[in-house]
Scaffold this motif. Structure first.
Motif, mmCIF file in Angstrom:
data_model
loop_
_atom_site.group_PDB
_atom_site.id
_atom_site.type_symbol
_atom_site.label_atom_id
_atom_site.label_comp_id
_atom_site.label_asym_id
_atom_site.label_seq_id
_atom_site.Cartn_x
_atom_site.Cartn_y
_atom_site.Cartn_z
ATOM 1 N N ILE A 252 0.983 -1.157 0.001
ATOM 2 C CA ILE A 252 -0.025 -0.150 0.042
ATOM 3 C C ILE A 252 0.915 1.108 -0.044
ATOM 4 O O ILE A 252 0.612 2.293 -0.911
ATOM 5 C CB ILE A 252 -0.735 -0.148 1.182
ATOM 6 C CG1 ILE A 252 -2.038 -0.945 1.067
ATOM 7 C CG2 ILE A 252 -1.604 1.358 1.323
ATOM 8 C CD1 ILE A 252 -2.700 -1.315 2.339
ATOM 9 N N ALA A 253 1.972 1.299 0.719
ATOM 10 C CA ALA A 253 2.842 2.220 0.927
ATOM 11 C C ALA A 253 3.648 2.350 -0.535
ATOM 12 O O ALA A 253 3.742 3.750 -0.783
ATOM 13 C CB ALA A 253 3.936 2.147 1.904
ATOM 14 N N LEU A 254 3.840 1.499 -1.396
ATOM 15 C CA LEU A 254 4.384 1.670 -2.484
ATOM 16 C C LEU A 254 3.859 2.356 -3.895
ATOM 17 O O LEU A 254 4.140 2.905 -4.764
ATOM 18 C CB LEU A 254 4.987 0.249 -3.064
ATOM 19 C CG LEU A 254 6.028 -0.343 -2.486
ATOM 20 C CD1 LEU A 254 6.362 -1.779 -2.988
ATOM 21 C CD2 LEU A 254 7.351 0.614 -2.670
ATOM 22 N N ILE A 255 2.276 2.311 -3.601
ATOM 23 C CA ILE A 255 1.337 2.752 -4.566
ATOM 24 C C ILE A 255 1.596 4.067 -5.286
ATOM 25 O O ILE A 255 1.890 4.270 -6.433
ATOM 26 C CB ILE A 255 -0.064 2.661 -4.238
ATOM 27 C CG1 ILE A 255 -0.407 0.951 -4.002
ATOM 28 C CG2 ILE A 255 -1.051 3.120 -5.112
ATOM 29 C CD1 ILE A 255 -2.003 0.704 -3.370
ATOM 30 N N PRO A 256 1.667 5.065 -4.396
ATOM 31 C CA PRO A 256 1.712 6.431 -4.981
ATOM 32 C C PRO A 256 3.329 6.457 -5.854
ATOM 33 O O PRO A 256 3.034 7.041 -6.779
ATOM 34 C CB PRO A 256 1.734 7.362 -3.759
ATOM 35 C CG PRO A 256 1.131 6.508 -2.844
ATOM 36 C CD PRO A 256 1.546 5.215 -2.965
ATOM 37 N N THR A 257 4.134 6.246 -5.081
ATOM 38 C CA THR A 257 5.498 6.378 -5.927
ATOM 39 C C THR A 257 5.454 5.625 -7.278
ATOM 40 O O THR A 257 6.042 5.991 -8.338
ATOM 41 C CB THR A 257 6.617 5.928 -5.065
ATOM 42 O OG1 THR A 257 6.594 4.663 -4.401
ATOM 43 C CG2 THR A 257 6.873 6.792 -3.846
ATOM 44 N N LEU A 262 5.514 6.053 -13.222
ATOM 45 C CA LEU A 262 5.026 5.281 -14.475
ATOM 46 C C LEU A 262 4.445 6.259 -15.230
ATOM 47 O O LEU A 262 4.870 6.265 -16.498
ATOM 48 C CB LEU A 262 3.630 4.681 -13.821
ATOM 49 C CG LEU A 262 2.997 3.436 -15.084
ATOM 50 C CD1 LEU A 262 4.187 2.484 -15.282
ATOM 51 C CD2 LEU A 262 1.603 2.901 -14.607
ATOM 52 N N PHE A 263 4.049 7.457 -14.681
ATOM 53 C CA PHE A 263 3.430 8.572 -15.699
ATOM 54 C C PHE A 263 4.520 9.785 -15.792
ATOM 55 O O PHE A 263 4.331 10.566 -16.522
ATOM 56 C CB PHE A 263 2.235 9.162 -15.240
ATOM 57 C CG PHE A 263 1.108 8.129 -15.112
ATOM 58 C CD1 PHE A 263 0.300 8.194 -16.517
ATOM 59 C CD2 PHE A 263 0.625 7.494 -13.990
ATOM 60 C CE1 PHE A 263 -0.780 7.418 -16.556
ATOM 61 C CE2 PHE A 263 -0.400 6.632 -14.144
ATOM 62 C CZ PHE A 263 -1.220 6.447 -15.519
ATOM 63 N N ALA A 264 5.665 9.644 -15.042
ATOM 64 C CA ALA A 264 6.591 10.665 -15.214
ATOM 65 C C ALA A 264 8.081 10.355 -15.737
ATOM 66 O O ALA A 264 9.144 11.221 -15.831
ATOM 67 C CB ALA A 264 6.910 11.298 -13.802
ATOM 68 N N GLN A 265 7.973 9.443 -16.603
ATOM 69 C CA GLN A 265 9.070 8.787 -17.078
ATOM 70 C C GLN A 265 9.725 9.612 -18.309
ATOM 71 O O GLN A 265 10.843 9.945 -18.360
ATOM 72 C CB GLN A 265 9.017 7.305 -17.753
ATOM 73 C CG GLN A 265 8.852 5.996 -16.555
ATOM 74 C CD GLN A 265 8.529 4.963 -17.222
ATOM 75 O OE1 GLN A 265 9.256 4.612 -17.937
ATOM 76 N NE2 GLN A 265 7.393 4.392 -17.331
ATOM 77 N N LYS A 266 8.713 10.187 -18.825
ATOM 78 C CA LYS A 266 9.203 10.855 -20.020
ATOM 79 C C LYS A 266 9.972 12.143 -19.646
ATOM 80 O O LYS A 266 10.661 12.591 -20.468
ATOM 81 C CB LYS A 266 7.941 11.317 -21.320
ATOM 82 C CG LYS A 266 7.012 11.983 -20.479
ATOM 83 C CD LYS A 266 6.057 12.425 -21.579
ATOM 84 C CE LYS A 266 4.982 13.261 -20.984
ATOM 85 N NZ LYS A 266 3.793 13.542 -21.947
#
Length: 280
Positions: A252-257, A262-266
């Motif tokens: 659960i603690a890993l979800i936000p990071t 996932l969306f900020a790679q570019k």
């Protein structure tokens, strides 16, 4: 033949990266599937990758009607702290980098060199004086204790300053000819071109704040106000004999990071080119 010779190093690099990715991903996947196992199955059946029976009781026990370890409350505490801290970092770092990169004032380079020199000291040496300051301000057990310290991170200032140094000064000069002041130049000229590097700073700041364990464990002793990292320490003390439940809390603690990466790679890849701020 030439194409084959060129493809062989790429193939080796691909295989190496694939192996490294597998090494990093397997523990994460194992932790995820373990969180869906019954505790009795985990402790009695030895190593078995997939659970015999998939259950969600570990998650429901943590998230529903759990007053002694309010994981959901800790989650939202961390979310508030990390978001506000990230926004504050973006404001402070972008303004500081603009001043060190674009403004001319006496002792600018000396001051920046001194600022960089502070990076040689480990952060742990600041814990006692920082706690004294926070205690004097009455911020112990408050969000401010976790939000304000670290807002002016030297590495972030350096990163944005170096990126900004590649934006041609002619842009500023043209804006000044049109009558723009320093703040207008910052908001209308510099800031729009800093988006890639500021996204990276936001990424680093959010994950750093979210994953911080030592400092929240020092300044928070009220269970209701703890972020999730400090709360997981209490969770470990209460559920030592139930590793599947501990694993559910960690997932659960890993979800936000995970979502952010996932969306900020570019933006992270874009920032690797210091010339990304130049628009032709």
């Amino acid at each position: 033949m030439k194409n084959k010779l060129l493809s062989f190093p790429k193939l080796v690099a691909f295989l190496f990266l694939l192996i490294m990715a597998i090494i990093w991903v397997i523990p994460l996947v194992w932790g995820l599937v373990t969180s869906f196992k019954e505790d009795m199955e985990f402790q009695t059946m030895g190593f078995k990758f997939l659970p015999v029976e998939w259950v969600i009781t570990n998650y429901t026990s943590l998230l529903v009607d759990n007053y002694s370890t309010p994981l959901l409350h800790w989650f939202f505490n961390s979310l508030i702290i990390s978001i506000v801290h990230t926004l504050l970092v973006l404001v402070v770092v972008s303004l500081a980098a603009f001043a060190y990169s674009r403004l001319q004032f006496k002792g600018r380079n000396t001051l920046f060199t001194f600022l960089l020199a502070t990076m040689m000291f480990p952060a742990v040496v600041n814990l006692i004086p920082l706690y004294k300051i926070v205690d004097t301000l009455g911020w112990v057990n408050s969000y401010l204790a976790a939000i304000v310290p670290g807002a002016a991170g030297v590495f972030n200032i350096f990163l944005v300053r170096q990126f900004m140094a590649n934006i041609p000064m002619e842009y500023d000069e043209a804006a000044r000819v049109d009558g723009a002041g320093d703040f207008q130049i910052f908001f209308k000229v510099a800031l729009p071109q800093l988006k890639p590097i500021l996204m990276v700073v936001a990424l680093f700041s959010f994950t750093g704040s979210w994953n911080d364990f030592l400092w929240p464990s020092i300044v928070f002793n009220d269970i209701e106000k703890m972020p999730i990292t400090a709360g997981l320490q209490l969770l470990q003390g209460m559920y030592t004999s139930q590793p599947t439940m501990l694993m559910a809390g960690a997932i659960i603690a890993l979800i936000p990071t995970f979502i952010i990466y996932l969306f900020a790679q570019k933006y992270f890849l874009e920032s690797m080119s210091l010339s990304a701020g130049i628009k032709g």
